[in-house]
Design a protein around this motif. Structure first.
Motif, PDB file in Angstrom:
ATOM      1  N   UNK A  29      25.620  26.219  65.457  1.00  0.00           N
ATOM      2  CA  UNK A  29      26.490  25.221  66.078  1.00  0.00           C
ATOM      3  C   UNK A  29      27.790  25.044  65.300  1.00  0.00           C
ATOM      4  N   UNK A  30      27.782  25.412  64.017  1.00  0.00           N
ATOM      5  CA  UNK A  30      29.005  25.322  63.208  1.00  0.00           C
ATOM      6  C   UNK A  30      29.821  26.610  63.261  1.00  0.00           C
ATOM      7  N   UNK A  31      29.399  27.573  64.087  1.00  0.00           N
ATOM      8  CA  UNK A  31      30.126  28.832  64.226  1.00  0.00           C
ATOM      9  C   UNK A  31      29.672  29.918  63.267  1.00  0.00           C
ATOM     10  N   UNK A  32      28.718  29.601  62.414  1.00  0.00           N
ATOM     11  CA  UNK A  32      28.201  30.598  61.483  1.00  0.00           C
ATOM     12  C   UNK A  32      27.522  31.716  62.260  1.00  0.00           C
ATOM     13  N   UNK A  33      27.883  32.937  61.913  1.00  0.00           N
ATOM     14  CA  UNK A  33      27.320  34.104  62.593  1.00  0.00           C
ATOM     15  C   UNK A  33      26.173  34.688  61.775  1.00  0.00           C
ATOM     16  N   UNK A  34      25.155  35.142  62.477  1.00  0.00           N
ATOM     17  CA  UNK A  34      24.016  35.785  61.839  1.00  0.00           C
ATOM     18  C   UNK A  34      23.752  37.116  62.541  1.00  0.00           C
ATOM     19  N   UNK A  35      23.455  38.134  61.750  1.00  0.00           N
ATOM     20  CA  UNK A  35      23.026  39.431  62.283  1.00  0.00           C
ATOM     21  C   UNK A  35      21.806  39.849  61.498  1.00  0.00           C
ATOM     22  N   UNK A  36      20.936  40.587  62.142  1.00  0.00           N
ATOM     23  CA  UNK A  36      19.713  41.095  61.518  1.00  0.00           C
ATOM     24  C   UNK A  36      19.894  42.577  61.238  1.00  0.00           C
ATOM     25  N   UNK A  37      19.755  42.962  59.971  1.00  0.00           N
ATOM     26  CA  UNK A  37      19.838  44.356  59.555  1.00  0.00           C
ATOM     27  C   UNK A  37      18.494  44.777  58.983  1.00  0.00           C
ATOM     28  N   UNK A  38      18.151  46.039  59.120  1.00  0.00           N
ATOM     29  CA  UNK A  38      16.884  46.551  58.599  1.00  0.00           C
ATOM     30  C   UNK A  38      17.056  47.085  57.180  1.00  0.00           C
ATOM     31  N   UNK A  39      16.138  46.704  56.315  1.00  0.00           N
ATOM     32  CA  UNK A  39      16.132  47.226  54.961  1.00  0.00           C
ATOM     33  C   UNK A  39      15.888  48.742  54.979  1.00  0.00           C
ATOM     34  N   UNK A  40      15.221  49.231  56.020  1.00  0.00           N
ATOM     35  CA  UNK A  40      14.972  50.673  56.161  1.00  0.00           C
ATOM     36  C   UNK A  40      16.286  51.452  56.216  1.00  0.00           C
ATOM     37  N   UNK A  41      17.286  50.897  56.892  1.00  0.00           N
ATOM     38  CA  UNK A  41      18.575  51.569  56.974  1.00  0.00           C
ATOM     39  C   UNK A  41      19.291  51.560  55.628  1.00  0.00           C
ATOM     40  N   UNK A  42      19.051  50.526  54.835  1.00  0.00           N
ATOM     41  CA  UNK A  42      19.585  50.502  53.475  1.00  0.00           C
ATOM     42  C   UNK A  42      18.998  51.627  52.642  1.00  0.00           C
ATOM     43  N   UNK A  43      17.707  51.884  52.820  1.00  0.00           N
ATOM     44  CA  UNK A  43      17.068  53.003  52.120  1.00  0.00           C
ATOM     45  C   UNK A  43      17.661  54.328  52.592  1.00  0.00           C
TER      46      UNK A  43
END
Length: 177
Positions: A29-43
């Protein structure tokens, strides 16, 4: 799948939303954006770095979340906020002095087609637009945001015959063996 094309790959360039994420953008509600990333892609990014294979990101949408994730993944070149991705793509090729045939690109949207149509190894995810599915040489088994990027990295390393060497190198670094 064109094995000869995979042998030539020297860089992996990827879209972000729909590939490194599941395409969902959550806004507080405050405009904060969230995205979900996979730790698998970091590997997967770590494996690519150990193989001296650069990674770059090109996203049509600007997001601080993407900037932060790119930094965490050790990705130096992260282009955002341009619907015409070809200019960024050409800049990356110039930076690394590479040709189209040396590029693997992962994209899922219509704006990715101009790049997918040029590269040596065009890849996409199962949920991609049907026109993208028809252009890609490889469709991951994993959905975007669930390890699709890592799947492409590992496939390239396997087909280039260096996966086991990179795997051993990774474990030696972790366990100081």
């Amino acid at each position: 799948m064109n094995l000869k094309a995979i042998q030539n790959i020297k860089i992996i360039i990827s879209d972000v939303d729909g590939v490194l994420t599941d395409g969902t953008i959550s806004l507080g509600s405050d405009g904060t954006e969230f995205k979900r990333f996979s730790v698998e892609d970091g590997a997967g990014a770590a494996y690519a770095r150990l193989a001296n294979m650069p990674i770059a990101l090109i996203s049509g949408r600007f997001s601080l979340c993407t900037s932060r994730r790119a930094s965490e993944m050790g990705i130096k070149h992260c282009y955002q906020g341009k619907l015409n991705k070809l200019d960024s793509y050409k800049e990356i090729l110039d930076i690394y002095n590479l040709s189209d045939k040396e590029v693997a690109y992962i994209g899922d949207g219509l704006i990715d087609i101009p790049i997918l149509s040029k590269v040596g190894f065009p890849c996409t995810v199962p949920g991609a637009h049907e026109k993208v599915l028809s252009v890609a040489d490889f469709i991951t088994t994993k959905k975007g945001g669930y390890g699709a990027f890592r799947e492409v990295v590992e496939l390239i390393l396997h087909k280039q015959g260096i996966y086991d060497k990179i795997y051993d190198k990774m474990h030696k670094q972790i366990y100081k063996a």
